[in-house]
Enzyme design. Structure first.
Site, short mmCIF file in Angstrom:
data_model
loop_
_atom_site.label_atom_id
_atom_site.label_comp_id
_atom_site.label_asym_id
_atom_site.label_seq_id
_atom_site.Cartn_x
_atom_site.Cartn_y
_atom_site.Cartn_z
N GLU A 145 3.12 0.83 7.88
CA GLU A 145 1.71 0.45 7.96
C GLU A 145 0.78 1.66 7.96
O GLU A 145 -0.39 1.53 7.60
CB GLU A 145 1.46 -0.38 9.23
CG GLU A 145 2.16 -1.73 9.27
CD GLU A 145 1.69 -2.67 8.19
OE1 GLU A 145 0.51 -2.58 7.79
OE2 GLU A 145 2.50 -3.48 7.73
N GLU A 162 -7.44 1.66 8.42
CA GLU A 162 -7.24 1.49 6.99
C GLU A 162 -8.28 2.29 6.21
O GLU A 162 -9.34 2.65 6.71
CB GLU A 162 -7.26 0.02 6.60
CG GLU A 162 -8.56 -0.71 6.74
CD GLU A 162 -8.46 -2.13 6.18
OE1 GLU A 162 -8.32 -2.27 4.95
OE2 GLU A 162 -8.52 -3.08 6.97
#
Length: 335
Positions: A157, A175
């Site tokens: 991730e 992100e």
């Protein structure tokens, strides 16, 4: 990072659809659920199976935000929390959170219809999440396999490096694209005006519903992360706690990744018919099944997770010879 970003969005969709948007909730209460106040015996710290030197060897390129000390502190602190989740008629919930250091149990959520006669007549399920069982619930070999699986998922991730080297985990704190708000209608966990709930932390937790649910479990107060989602990218201990919360907490009908890796979860007849079997592949299905599972064994992002898992198993000195590592033939859970 492209595969990590895809995974982030899929986690958002799955969690919101299956566990959060389905809630038709009233207000939680903060009444004591029990007058019993007997503290529990604290388990040994995960530091006993993972040294700082080992952590740094596993994550040689990690951002300094993701320090060993922050990880251990997150595990130890969240390990003092136990959560009882009860459900009636599939969508009416009650959460009772126990502080194991004092033994005090507090009802932190009780949906509006919980005490209605028709709801009481439709009991569904009750389960306990003991966050102190993270990588400590079984024998040493199983605990290390669970830790390898957890590290594999958070590495994928947050990776930012070259494929195949598996040295690039825990690099991204949030992100890449932070322009999106990631908000959705949710009665229990409404978005706060002006706040963004994009992917943050090791598991890239996203959407207001997931921030609120995590905040209930971690702090006993949904407002902490709903009002301050940026805590997940500013406080490394909080960041690691959100990842551990996600790993340990079932999202019915999906089991928790913890229960899968420790052998507690056993597939139902329906699960078996859909190819869902115990093993690392099932954790991929839980986290990102809609994107990566039931697409054969050539899915790059799925294989990246498997590669990380095998890498960490070797580094931790354990093996998983009978691993059902792939989810290529597993049907994902419906969104």
């Amino acid at each position: 990072m492209r595969s990590a970003l895809l995974s982030t969005k899929s986690i958002c969709i799955l969690l919101v659809a299956t566990a959060l948007l389905s809630f038709n909730c009233g207000n939680a209460t903060s009444n004591n659920a029990s007058n019993n106040s007997t503290p529990e015996i604290k388990k040994a710290s995960i530091a006993s199976i993972l040294s700082e030197q080992q952590f740094n060897d596993l994550f040689p390129m990690h951002d300094k935000f993701y320090s060993y000390k922050a990880f251990i502190k997150a595990v130890d602190e969240l390990g003092q929390v136990k959560l009882q989740v009860s459900r009636r008629s599939t969508w009416i919930y009650q959460f009772i959170r126990t502080d194991k250091t004092t033994g005090k149990a507090t009802t932190i959520r009780q949906d509006a219809d919980w005490n209605e006669a028709w709801a009481k007549a439709k009991p569904d399920s009750t389960y306990i999440v003991d966050y102190g069982n993270f990588c400590t619930a079984a024998d040493a070999q199983t605990n290390k396999k669970e830790l390898a699986a957890f590290f594999a998922e958070i590495s994928h991730e947050t990776r930012h490096g070259e494929d195949g080297k598996y040295n690039d985990g825990l690099m991204y704190i949030h992100e890449y694209d932070t322009t999106q708000a990631y908000t959705a209608d949710n009665d229990m966990y409404p978005a706060v005006k002006g706040k963004k709930y994009y992917g943050r932390g090791p598991m890239q937790i996203s959407y207001n519903g997931n921030y609120g649910y995590a905040s209930d479990c971690i702090f006993g107060d949904k407002k902490v992360l709903l009002n301050n989602p940026e805590l997940v990218e500013k406080d490394p201990v909080v960041a690691f706690k959100t990842a551990i919360y996600f790993w340990m907490t079932p999202q019915p009908p999906k089991p928790s990744a913890h229960d899968v890796m420790t052998g507690k979860w056993q597939p139902s007849a329906t699960d078996k018919a859909k190819g869902r079997t115990p093993g690392f592949g099932m954790t991929i299905n839980i986290i990102n099944g809609q994107i990566e599972c039931n697409k054969g064994d050539n899915m790059n992002s799925m294989n990246d997770r498997i590669g990380f898992y095998q890498h960490f198993l070797k580094k931790l000195g354990v093996s998983d010879p009978n691993c059902a590592c792939s989810c290529g033939n597993m049907k994902p859970y419906a969104p």
